[in-house]
Design a protein around this motif. Structure first.
Motif, PDB file in Angstrom:
ATOM      1  N   ALA B  54      59.348 -41.661 -32.499  1.00 13.65           N
ATOM      2  CA  ALA B  54      59.035 -40.897 -33.710  1.00 13.65           C
ATOM      3  C   ALA B  54      58.686 -39.446 -33.387  1.00 13.65           C
ATOM      4  O   ALA B  54      58.763 -38.580 -34.247  1.00 13.65           O
ATOM      5  N   ARG B  55      58.307 -39.200 -32.139  1.00 14.22           N
ATOM      6  CA  ARG B  55      57.918 -37.827 -31.769  1.00 14.22           C
ATOM      7  C   ARG B  55      59.062 -37.048 -31.129  1.00 14.22           C
ATOM      8  O   ARG B  55      58.881 -35.897 -30.725  1.00 14.22           O
ATOM      9  N   ILE B  56      60.219 -37.688 -31.014  1.00 11.64           N
ATOM     10  CA  ILE B  56      61.346 -36.977 -30.390  1.00 11.64           C
ATOM     11  C   ILE B  56      62.165 -36.269 -31.474  1.00 11.64           C
ATOM     12  O   ILE B  56      62.449 -36.849 -32.527  1.00 11.64           O
ATOM     13  N   VAL B  57      62.503 -35.023 -31.194  1.00 11.99           N
ATOM     14  CA  VAL B  57      63.318 -34.264 -32.159  1.00 11.99           C
ATOM     15  C   VAL B  57      64.565 -33.723 -31.463  1.00 11.99           C
ATOM     16  O   VAL B  57      64.586 -33.533 -30.248  1.00 11.99           O
ATOM     17  N   LEU B  58      65.576 -33.521 -32.273  1.00 13.49           N
ATOM     18  CA  LEU B  58      66.818 -32.921 -31.816  1.00 13.49           C
ATOM     19  C   LEU B  58      66.872 -31.548 -32.483  1.00 13.49           C
ATOM     20  O   LEU B  58      66.686 -31.449 -33.704  1.00 13.49           O
ATOM     21  N   MET B  59      67.084 -30.516 -31.699  1.00 13.47           N
ATOM     22  CA  MET B  59      67.014 -29.165 -32.273  1.00 13.47           C
ATOM     23  C   MET B  59      68.393 -28.512 -32.273  1.00 13.47           C
ATOM     24  O   MET B  59      69.059 -28.445 -31.244  1.00 13.47           O
ATOM     25  N   TYR B  81      63.308 -20.832 -26.208  1.00 14.81           N
ATOM     26  CA  TYR B  81      62.547 -21.885 -26.926  1.00 14.81           C
ATOM     27  C   TYR B  81      61.564 -22.564 -25.975  1.00 14.81           C
ATOM     28  O   TYR B  81      60.415 -22.806 -26.316  1.00 14.81           O
ATOM     29  N   GLN B  82      62.047 -22.861 -24.779  1.00 12.63           N
ATOM     30  CA  GLN B  82      61.196 -23.594 -23.830  1.00 12.63           C
ATOM     31  C   GLN B  82      59.995 -22.735 -23.413  1.00 12.63           C
ATOM     32  O   GLN B  82      58.884 -23.238 -23.268  1.00 12.63           O
ATOM     33  N   THR B  83      60.228 -21.457 -23.293  1.00 15.02           N
ATOM     34  CA  THR B  83      59.161 -20.567 -22.827  1.00 15.02           C
ATOM     35  C   THR B  83      58.127 -20.309 -23.922  1.00 15.02           C
ATOM     36  O   THR B  83      56.929 -20.224 -23.644  1.00 15.02           O
ATOM     37  N   ASN B  84      58.588 -20.194 -25.157  1.00 16.19           N
ATOM     38  CA  ASN B  84      57.696 -19.689 -26.206  1.00 16.19           C
ATOM     39  C   ASN B  84      57.107 -20.737 -27.152  1.00 16.19           C
ATOM     40  O   ASN B  84      56.249 -20.400 -27.967  1.00 16.19           O
ATOM     41  N   CYS B  85      57.583 -21.964 -27.087  1.00 17.32           N
ATOM     42  CA  CYS B  85      57.086 -22.979 -28.044  1.00 17.32           C
ATOM     43  C   CYS B  85      55.949 -23.780 -27.424  1.00 17.32           C
ATOM     44  O   CYS B  85      56.052 -24.231 -26.280  1.00 17.32           O
ATOM     45  N   ALA B 234      51.182 -32.496 -33.496  1.00 17.17           N
ATOM     46  CA  ALA B 234      51.937 -31.334 -34.004  1.00 17.17           C
ATOM     47  C   ALA B 234      52.642 -31.725 -35.296  1.00 17.17           C
ATOM     48  O   ALA B 234      53.374 -32.711 -35.331  1.00 17.17           O
ATOM     49  N   SER B 235      52.408 -30.944 -36.331  1.00 14.94           N
ATOM     50  CA  SER B 235      53.049 -31.288 -37.614  1.00 14.94           C
ATOM     51  C   SER B 235      54.424 -30.637 -37.684  1.00 14.94           C
ATOM     52  O   SER B 235      54.707 -29.666 -36.971  1.00 14.94           O
ATOM     53  N   ALA B 236      55.244 -31.179 -38.557  1.00 18.02           N
ATOM     54  CA  ALA B 236      56.600 -30.664 -38.729  1.00 18.02           C
ATOM     55  C   ALA B 236      56.547 -29.209 -39.209  1.00 18.02           C
ATOM     56  O   ALA B 236      57.307 -28.357 -38.749  1.00 18.02           O
ATOM     57  N   LYS B 237      55.585 -28.926 -40.104  1.00 13.63           N
ATOM     58  CA  LYS B 237      55.479 -27.589 -40.685  1.00 13.63           C
ATOM     59  C   LYS B 237      55.089 -26.564 -39.606  1.00 13.63           C
ATOM     60  O   LYS B 237      55.697 -25.503 -39.486  1.00 13.63           O
ATOM     61  N   GLN B 238      54.093 -26.969 -38.832  1.00 11.14           N
ATOM     62  CA  GLN B 238      53.589 -26.090 -37.780  1.00 11.14           C
ATOM     63  C   GLN B 238      54.697 -25.832 -36.737  1.00 11.14           C
ATOM     64  O   GLN B 238      54.884 -24.701 -36.285  1.00 11.14           O
ATOM     65  N   THR B 239      55.426 -26.893 -36.393  1.00  9.07           N
ATOM     66  CA  THR B 239      56.499 -26.770 -35.409  1.00  9.07           C
ATOM     67  C   THR B 239      57.586 -25.829 -35.918  1.00  9.07           C
ATOM     68  O   THR B 239      58.058 -24.948 -35.191  1.00  9.07           O
ATOM     69  N   GLN B 240      57.959 -26.030 -37.177  1.00  6.11           N
ATOM     70  CA  GLN B 240      59.022 -25.201 -37.734  1.00  6.11           C
ATOM     71  C   GLN B 240      58.583 -23.741 -37.806  1.00  6.11           C
ATOM     72  O   GLN B 240      59.362 -22.829 -37.524  1.00  6.11           O
ATOM     73  N   ALA B 241      57.310 -23.516 -38.128  1.00  4.22           N
ATOM     74  CA  ALA B 241      56.794 -22.142 -38.192  1.00  4.22           C
ATOM     75  C   ALA B 241      56.895 -21.481 -36.821  1.00  4.22           C
ATOM     76  O   ALA B 241      57.282 -20.318 -36.704  1.00  4.22           O
ATOM     77  N   ASP B 262      67.254 -14.011 -42.149  1.00  2.37           N
ATOM     78  CA  ASP B 262      66.915 -15.327 -41.586  1.00  2.37           C
ATOM     79  C   ASP B 262      68.031 -16.360 -41.791  1.00  2.37           C
ATOM     80  O   ASP B 262      67.764 -17.565 -41.790  1.00  2.37           O
ATOM     81  N   SER B 263      69.264 -15.876 -41.933  1.00  2.00           N
ATOM     82  CA  SER B 263      70.355 -16.873 -42.037  1.00  2.00           C
ATOM     83  C   SER B 263      70.581 -17.546 -40.682  1.00  2.00           C
ATOM     84  O   SER B 263      71.243 -18.580 -40.600  1.00  2.00           O
ATOM     85  N   PHE B 264      70.027 -16.931 -39.614  1.00  2.00           N
ATOM     86  CA  PHE B 264      70.051 -17.609 -38.314  1.00  2.00           C
ATOM     87  C   PHE B 264      68.691 -18.262 -38.087  1.00  2.00           C
ATOM     88  O   PHE B 264      67.648 -17.657 -38.385  1.00  2.00           O
ATOM     89  N   GLY B 265      68.707 -19.437 -37.546  1.00  2.00           N
ATOM     90  CA  GLY B 265      67.449 -20.101 -37.230  1.00  2.00           C
ATOM     91  C   GLY B 265      67.719 -21.411 -36.499  1.00  2.00           C
ATOM     92  O   GLY B 265      68.868 -21.709 -36.128  1.00  2.00           O
ATOM     93  N   ILE B 266      66.672 -22.150 -36.288  1.00  2.00           N
ATOM     94  CA  ILE B 266      66.823 -23.455 -35.618  1.00  2.00           C
ATOM     95  C   ILE B 266      65.955 -24.471 -36.349  1.00  2.00           C
ATOM     96  O   ILE B 266      64.893 -24.105 -36.888  1.00  2.00           O
TER      97      ILE B 266
END
Lengths: 220, 818
Positions: B54-59, B81-85, B234-241, B262-266
């Motif tokens: 349940a805690r695994i995500v695909l980005m 992403y790996q450095t800054n998240c 970690a919440s979904a909202k916080q992660t996405q932010a 912001d048409s680009f994002g992940i």
């Protein structure tokens, strides 16, 4: 032991009209009595028997059984009273076809919460008393009519009821088998059992101590 | 209790016909439920084979302005992403890969994946032998280690206990095996559905990923999917932010690579949702379908038990006279029905197991995760509960009815009992109406899906799949080090294979239509500028060899196809499809126009459009064709390709000749995934076909059960009325009068069931809308047809018992006492 006062049984005919099967029945049956109910077909004999046996609940009037006011009892209480006090013998024997003689004798006990060992003892006793030990593993269809009725009587008294109700108990038997059953009734009565039988036969009625005649729902 | 059970068993043995019909009806109902519950359990309920999935995500990233909603990331983006998240405990990146294993009888191509150091930590699965990747493995020159699956260890290495440390050659390079993953481990799962990824097969090999310095500089080359484990809490909202902050920084820092807005994002998609989401609607519909089947079976059995209760009134009367209470009689009947239901349940489980085996045999290759479906103890417990519940449901009404006999009537001599009671007949008739209604819902659903599938089969795919063979080839980077060597292989192979007797055309493509793979690329159009408001177009992109269009029979509408002369030294050329021409040159001729791909403006290499071909439904028969452009594989080489061969007859016999031809060029070159193009097309609709098979099967079961139910009730009613019918016939009624009387009565019940069924079907089939292709969920033709079919079968079921009575001698009927 049994006291009926102003018992009536009727069925609606529509438009507010009623058809009366029994009218204003007053009847007292003492403990140890042997009553034969007689009358032509449609006189209300079987209906009276089913009221006495507490199978029929649609009647009005007063019915006392050992001072218990049956007419005030709820359906479940009547069933409890019936199970404790009444045994039934039917003209058509009404043995359960798919049970052996042993199992047919066992079944009323199983409905009365006897323990397994008590049931085994009572069934063995009944088999012995009615001399049908050799037939205990047979099914009803493997017995003669007389033997079936013998099992029927054994089954009716196995739980030691105070009253035995019999609806034309020899109606389906030939004369010698009928006599055997009636002799058995006489013996049971002599041992203290109260018996009410419905019969068309004067001869069978004579085994009783008194006769109640019914005609068109009235005691005459 | 034991006595009651013994009696129940004796009764069932005494009535073998009743018992058989009842057990079969329950077995069908429970078997269908067991099979579908197993599917639901394996595909929806059972967690993915990873730790705390349940805690695994695909980005996946998106460029909304170019209609790219879920695309992989590039190497430098992953590093960002790996450095800054901070919302993730671990983050890894992976991409599918193929490995040509040397040695053995012949070279073998094995599917696998390349992943970064934390891949196995994210998944939380430990090896059964050896170790997982270490950071040192993921540095250039040290990535020559492999982890293999238990399956590969077993099949290729005979479960060699000394496997760890073994040296093997794959893709022309030496590797050391450092770990063996457990049999239950599967990664990536086909349902990850990442654009451009080839997840058609199960992975058996994993190699550490070492980014090259060049790769770490190129932001636009996106081929990796990120898989990450969310930090505890970690919440979904916080992660996405947090992800939005990182992508905003990318847009600021690399304005040439990203739009300003912001048409680009992940987006971080929960893995459970990605894998299980698409299956949910179908499985829930199947679950609803088998529930309806079970309801029909219950209605059927209730009518049967009611009929039997009628024949047992005397017995029940005697039991009451002997002292049995109402509960005791109810218990007796329930015991019988539950016992019957458990017998049917056992048969149903066997049926379900057999059905699952069959299902797996049919669909394992084409329906993702179907191989994981099995009958575990969860399903067995659920089946047991269903069986007991079923027994209680269909035994309850007859039990309650039996527990309240009219003793005076039942026990007196010649008593007819209450079997002819109007109340019970009404109940039986209501059950028939319910059966017809439920069966109609299922029939209408199955009918719509079948019609939809037929529509789909008639769709023009844009190519001709008959007599075409396809196979995959992977050219190892160490052997085919440059574009020229790859181009030489493709040219030589194409020529040799095309000259094999019986072969009409041969060609290569990097992406085969309907194979589940895809690729896209952005491009510039000469003379048109791009900015944030009008970004560069991004469309489906394929690399093909000469002969591909001919082999596929994709029609050339204008211009010319690629030729051998369109090589790396020749001017770049491209062929577009009609959809792309229409989108970008709607009112002018696209031939001669120029586009460029994948290079900065300074180094733009313009490719001239030399031809326009017909549209191909690449993603599947049920997807509209998308704009596509093709370039010669010799000008834009690719080390992965699919060979497409068209023969003049059935192509299967040509495999060895093709293999020989390829081996003459490169003896170490394996071929893999050999399939006919018809098979590829069939596989692309396999889940849809499977759902139709299942729903069709359930509808057929429902129809059979409803017919049996109607037959049973009509037989019972006819037997009840035999005396009356005999009197009518004796008084002069003709056979057709009797037929009209009885079948007319049945027709009224069927009509009532049909009307109710149509109302429910209209509501239920709305749920199917997403699964239908060019068919309305309320398609009148389908509704009309299934209503007629059901009505006809139901009428036949009611006619049979009636016809038996009217053929009989009226005197016999008169003698009959119901």
């Amino acid at each position: 032991m049994i006291r009926l006062h102003n018992i009536e049984r009727s069925y609606p005919l529509g438009r507010g009209q009623m058809f009366y099967v029994l009218r204003d029945i007053d009847l007292d049956i003492a403990a140890g009595d042997f009553v034969s109910v007689m009358g032509p077909s449609g006189a209300g004999k079987s209906t009276l028997l089913h009221i006495l046996g507490m199978h029929d609940h649609g009647w009005t009037g007063e019915y006392f059984f050992d001072e218990t006011a049956v007419h005030h009892l709820k359906s479940k209480e009547r069933a409890t009273l019936r199970n404790a006090q009444v045994g039934f013998v039917f003209q058509q024997y009404h043995l359960l076809d798919d049970l052996t003689v042993y199992e047919n004798l066992d079944i009323p006990l199983s409905y009365r919460h006897y323990s397994k060992s008590e049931r085994a003892a009572l069934v063995a006793d009944a088999l012995d008393r009615f001399q049908i030990v050799g037939k205990k593993d047979l099914y009803p269809r493997q017995l003669s009519g007389g033997q079936q009725q013998l099992v029927g009587v054994a089954r009716a008294i196995i739980a030691s009821p105070k009253v035995l109700l019999a609806d034309e108990p020899t109606g389906n038997l030939h004369s010698s088998q009928g006599e055997e059953i009636m002799e058995l009734f006489r013996k049971l009565n002599e041992e203290g059992m109260t018996i009410v039988q419905v019969t068309h036969s004067e001869k069978n009625a004579s085994y009783g101590k008194r006769i109640v005649q019914l005609r068109d729902g009235w005691i005459v | 209790m034991l006595n009651d059970l013994r009696f129940a068993f004796r009764l069932l043995l005494k009535n073998p016909a009743f018992t058989t019909v009842a057990v079969v009806a329950i077995a069908l109902g429970i078997g269908a439920n067991t099979a579908v519950l197993s599917l639901v359990n394996a595909l929806l309920i059972r967690p993915l084979p990873y730790r705390a999935p349940a805690r695994i995500v695909l980005m996946l990233e998106h460029f909304r302005a170019q209609h790219l909603d879920a695309i992989p990331v590039s190497a430098p983006e992953f590093v960002d992403y790996q450095t800054n998240c901070r919302s993730f405990d671990e983050m890894a990146v992976f991409q599918p890969g193929t490995f040509n294993f040397a040695g053995g009888d012949r070279p073998e191509r094995i599917f696998g994946a390349v992943g970064s150091a934390d891949l196995f930590n994210v998944l939380g699965v430990a090896p059964i032998r050896g170790r997982v990747f270490e950071p040192a493995d993921c540095t250039a020159g040290h990535d020559d280690v492999l982890i293999i699956s238990e399956r590969l260890w077993r099949h290729r290495f005979n479960t060699d206990p000394q496997i760890i440390g073994s040296k093997i050659v794959a893709n022309g390079r030496g590797f050391t095996i450092v770990g063996v993953m457990p049999a239950s481990f599967e990664f990536p799962i086909p349902l990850f559905g990442i654009q451009g990824a080839q997840f058609g097969e199960r992975a058996d090999v994993w190699q550490p990923l070492a980014f090259t310095a060049q790769e770490l500089k190129i932001r636009y080359s996106r081929g990796y999917a990120i898989i990450a484990r969310l930090a505890q809490g970690a919440s979904a909202k916080q992660t996405q932010a947090e992800l939005d902050t990182v992508t905003a920084a990318m847009r600021r820092n690399y304005p040439d690579n990203y739009p300003k807005d912001d048409s680009f994002g992940i987006t971080a998609f929960p893995l459970n949702e990605v894998v299980l989401g698409p299956m949910k609607p179908l499985l829930l519909i199947l679950l609803a379908a088998v529930f309806l089947v079970l309801l029909i079976a219950c209605a059927n059995l209730t009518t049967m038990m009611l009929a039997r209760a009628a024949s047992r009134e005397r017995e029940m009367g005697i039991r009451v006279a002997l002292g049995a209470g109402r509960w005791r009689l109810l218990r007796q009947v329930l015991l019988e029905s539950v016992f019957l239901s458990l017998c049917g349940g056992i048969a149903g489980v066997l049926l379900g197991v057999w059905g699952l085996d069959l299902l797996k045999r049919i669909g394992t290759q084409t329906v993702p995760r179907l191989s994981e479906v099995n009958l575990d103890w969860h399903v067995l417990i659920a089946t047991f509960v269903i069986a007991v519940g079923t027994g209680i449901v269909f035994g309850l009404v007859p039990g309650l009815v039996s527990g309240d006999p009219n003793l005076t009537e039942t026990l007196k001599e010649g008593g007819r009992g209450l079997s002819s009671g109007a109340r019970r007949n009404r109940l039986r008739q209501a059950l028939v109406i319910a059966e017809v209604a439920l069966a109609l819902v299922l029939l209408a659903s199955a009918g719509l899906l079948i019609k939809s599938f037929v529509q789909l089969q008639n769709v023009d795919a844009g190519f001709n799949p008959r007599n075409v063979l396809t196979m995959e080839i992977s050219l190892p980077a160490l052997t085919y080090t440059d574009n020229a060597s790859q181009a030489r292989f493709y040219n030589e192979a194409q020529k040799r294979i095309a000259s094999i007797p019986g072969i009409k055309n041969a060609g290569f493509t990097n992406i085969l239509p309907m194979s589940g793979t895809n690729s896209d690329s952005s491009f510039n159009i000469e003379g048109r500028t791009s900015d944030d408001k009008n970004p560069s177009p991004d469309e489906e992109f394929r690399r093909i060899s000469p002969g591909f269009f001919e082999a596929m029979e994709i029609s050339l509408l204008r211009g010319r196809p690629f030729r051998e002369s369109d090589n790396a030294d020749a001017p770049p050329v491209t062929i577009i499809n009609a959809a792309l021409a229409k989108r970008y040159w709607p009112n002018e001729d696209a031939i001669g126009k120029r586009i460029s791909i994948g290079a900065s403006a300074a180094k733009e290499k313009w490719a001239t459009i030399i031809g326009i071909v017909g549209n191909v439904r690449h993603r599947g028969l049920d997807y509209d064709p998308l704009p596509e452009y093709y370039m010669p594989i010799t000008q834009t080489p690719n080390n992965q390709a699919v060979l497409v061969v068209r023969s003049s007859q059935e192509a299967g016999g040509l495999i060895s000749a093709i293999r020989t031809a390829l081996h003459e060029i490169d003896p170490a070159q394996p071929i893999a995934h050999v399939r006919t193009l018809e098979q590829v097309v069939a596989d692309s609709v396999a889940p849809r076909r499977l759902s139709i098979w299942l729903l069709g099967l359930f509808a057929a079961i429902a129809l059979s059960l409803a017919s049996i139910g109607i037959y049973g009730v009509m037989s019972f009613l006819v037997v009840q009325r035999t005396h009356e019918l005999g009197v009518r016939m004796a008084l002069g009624a003709q056979r057709r009068d009797i037929l009209r009387l009885v079948v007319g009565h049945a027709a009224k019940l069927i009509l009532a069931g049909t009307i109710i069924g149509l109302v429910f079907a209209f509501a239920f089939t709305r749920l199917l809308a997403a699964m239908l292709y060019h068919v309305s969920p309320h398609d009148l033709t389908t509704f009309g047809l299934v209503t007629v079919v059901l009505g006809a079968i139901a009428l036949i079921a009611s006619y049979i018992p009636t016809s038996r009575v009217i053929r009989a001698d009226p005197m016999l009927a008169l003698a009959h006492i119901a």
